[in-house]
Scaffold this active site. Structure first.
Site, PDB file in Angstrom:
ATOM      1  N   SER A  48      49.023   0.698  57.306  1.00 36.03           N
ATOM      2  CA  SER A  48      48.625   1.695  56.581  1.00 36.03           C
ATOM      3  C   SER A  48      48.650   1.611  55.194  1.00 36.03           C
ATOM      4  CB  SER A  48      49.791   3.077  56.827  1.00 36.03           C
ATOM      5  OG  SER A  48      49.881   3.384  57.947  1.00 36.03           O
ATOM      6  N   GLY A 240      47.683   5.146  60.356  1.00 35.17           N
ATOM      7  CA  GLY A 240      46.528   4.153  59.854  1.00 35.17           C
ATOM      8  C   GLY A 240      46.375   4.449  58.366  1.00 35.17           C
ATOM      9  N   GLY A 242      43.468   4.738  55.288  1.00 31.29           N
ATOM     10  CA  GLY A 242      42.005   5.228  54.883  1.00 31.29           C
ATOM     11  C   GLY A 242      41.807   7.121  55.053  1.00 31.29           C
ATOM     12  N   CYS A 268      51.149  10.591  61.156  1.00 28.15           N
ATOM     13  CA  CYS A 268      50.575  10.362  59.948  1.00 28.15           C
ATOM     14  C   CYS A 268      48.734  10.431  60.102  1.00 28.15           C
ATOM     15  CB  CYS A 268      50.767   8.814  59.737  1.00 28.15           C
ATOM     16  SG  CYS A 268      50.406   8.315  58.023  1.00 28.15           S
ATOM     17  N   LEU A 269      48.116   9.378  60.200  1.00 26.08           N
ATOM     18  CA  LEU A 269      46.675   9.321  60.281  1.00 26.08           C
ATOM     19  C   LEU A 269      46.496  10.079  61.656  1.00 26.08           C
ATOM     20  CD1 LEU A 269      43.868   8.742  59.545  1.00 26.08           C
ATOM     21  CD2 LEU A 269      44.103   6.639  60.514  1.00 26.08           C
ATOM     22  N   ASN A 310      54.060   7.685  54.147  1.00 20.07           N
ATOM     23  CA  ASN A 310      52.997   6.832  53.722  1.00 20.07           C
ATOM     24  C   ASN A 310      51.777   7.374  53.949  1.00 20.07           C
ATOM     25  OD1 ASN A 310      51.306   4.568  52.687  1.00 20.07           O
ATOM     26  ND2 ASN A 310      51.932   3.304  54.834  1.00 20.07           N
ATOM     27  N   HIS A 352      56.891   9.541  59.069  1.00 18.01           N
ATOM     28  CA  HIS A 352      57.189   8.520  60.102  1.00 18.01           C
ATOM     29  C   HIS A 352      58.497   8.902  60.949  1.00 18.01           C
ATOM     30  CE1 HIS A 352      53.874   5.893  59.472  1.00 18.01           C
ATOM     31  NE2 HIS A 352      53.469   6.767  58.417  1.00 18.01           N
ATOM     32  N   GLU A 354      59.589   7.203  63.367  1.00 20.19           N
ATOM     33  CA  GLU A 354      59.975   5.450  63.790  1.00 20.19           C
ATOM     34  C   GLU A 354      60.717   5.044  62.620  1.00 20.19           C
ATOM     35  OE1 GLU A 354      56.803   4.626  61.276  1.00 20.19           O
ATOM     36  OE2 GLU A 354      57.076   6.228  62.768  1.00 20.19           O
TER      37      GLU A 354
END
Length: 375
Positions: A48, A240, A242, A268-269, A310, A352, A354
């Site tokens: 990421s 991920g 971008g 996340c992404l 993140n 996240h 995890e």
């Protein structure tokens, strides 16, 4: 041997002078700050962070060296590293290599000896911005020019840059004690989970392996038909780097998967792609969320959890269509942290669960995914 000088320049005009502690050369990328106090290896090897220069706000970094076990992927993906101080002495029984040796072996251009508090304040006030690290004497004007010429993150599809070249089966079984807190001991309940790799982390795969006997990882651009042909109990959409909006191939695939009623969990992404697939919009954040100490509130229970974060983009809660509802919200800035589909078995989390590094408070996301698959 004396460390060579290095310069960090921000597109906004700020220039910092320090010393090189990693590879020679230059690093270009969006500079962001991460407030985690542990896990520097996990952070640097998280896909990421592709095309981002990471500033760690904790002052002392590298005092436990580095080892192969703490990689979250096959290599370092961060474009560069910025820290305040590299300790003279390193000590840990798991250490394979010194931290500076790790940075050099991975080709990570890094700078130490700068005021990371000042840098963090600049990023909070002005926002994340393009930056350049150059190793060598008297190169601040060159570094500044390169930072200002570097492209921003908006419109960058980086999922296809970091994804796997081909599909594979995750090899680690259910004896991984690192994920044992999630759903307890025992055999995996499901036969197969398909995981889309937009920049997936190993601890996510370990977590999924606690749920299913087979975890099949697919490249980011894999069509939905191929994923569904494996007859998965559920589909996972990974983290991920971008901008999520250019990932039209992923948005299309998720829409088709949802149309078949297959349970979906996005992180996340993957959470952002799930939102886009359902008709929501995403937005670029001022400086993003990066760290392992971010409080979020569960809107259903009112409980507060500390999460690992993140991301530089977020789903705009005001854009949620009627089919989606908000489930979690950040207590730092009120941005959306979780969503659920009202009529289909699909949920998303911005944080996240995890961890690695970070707290395990959000581990129940995998339990909720398990319940969706049970139904």
């Amino acid at each position: 041997m004396t460390a060579p000088p290095a310069t960090l320049a921000l597109a906004g005009g700020a220039v910092f002078h320090g010393r090189s502690i990693g590879a020679d050369g230059e690093a270009l990328g969006e500079v962001v700050f991460n407030t985690a106090m542990t896990g520097y290896q996990e952070i640097l090897t998280d896909p990421s962070y592709c095309r981002q220069i990471v500033t760690l706000t904790v002052p002392h970094v590298g005092n436990t060296g580095a080892n192969r076990e703490d990689y979250e992927s096959d290599r370092v993906f961060a474009a560069g590293l910025v820290i305040r101080d590299l300790p003279v002495t390193e000590s840990n029984w798991r250490k394979d290599i010194s931290f500076s040796g790790f940075l050099r072996s991975e080709g990570v251009v890094s700078i130490a000896g700068i005021d990371t508090r000042r840098l963090t304040r600049i990023l909070r006030e002005e926002g994340a911005q393009q930056s350049c690290i150059l190793v060598g004497e008297g190169r601040h004007e060159e570094a500044l020019a390169r930072a200002r010429a570097a492209p921003g993150m908006m419109g960058l599809d980086l999922a296809r840059v970091v994804t796997a070249d081909s599909s594979y089966e995750w090899p680690e079984g259910c004896d991984d004690s690192a994920a044992g807190w999630m759903i307890g001991a025992g055999e995996p309940q499901f036969e197969r989970i398909v995981a889309y790799d937009y920049g997936i982390k190993r601890n996510i795969l370990r977590s999924l392996a606690r749920l299913a006997r087979r975890v099949t990882v697919l490249p980011a651009e894999t069509p939905a038909s191929e994923a569904l042909s494996l007859k998965p109990d559920g589909v996972f959409l990974s983290n991920g780097p971008g901008d999520p909006e250019p990932c039209g191939y992923a948005i299309k695939a998720v829409r088709e998967i949802l149309g078949q009623g297959t349970p979906v969990l996005g992180i996340c992404l993957g959470h952002q792609i799930l939102g886009l697939a359902c008709g929501a919009r995403t937005m670029k954040m001022k400086f993003g969320h990066h760290g392992a100490n971010h409080p979020i509130v569960d809107l259903d229970s009112g409980e507060v959890a500390i999460s690992s974060q993140n991301h530089g983009f977020a789903v705009d809660e005001d854009s949620l269509p009627d089919c989606l509802r908000a489930t979690h919200r950040s207590l730092f800035d009120g941005t959306l942290q979780g969503l659920a589909h009202r009529g289909l078995p699909a949920i998303g989390f911005q944080g996240h669960p995890e961890a690695s590094p970070g707290p395990h408070d959000l581990g129940y996301a995998f339990k909720r995914f398990s319940r969706l698959m049970e139904r």
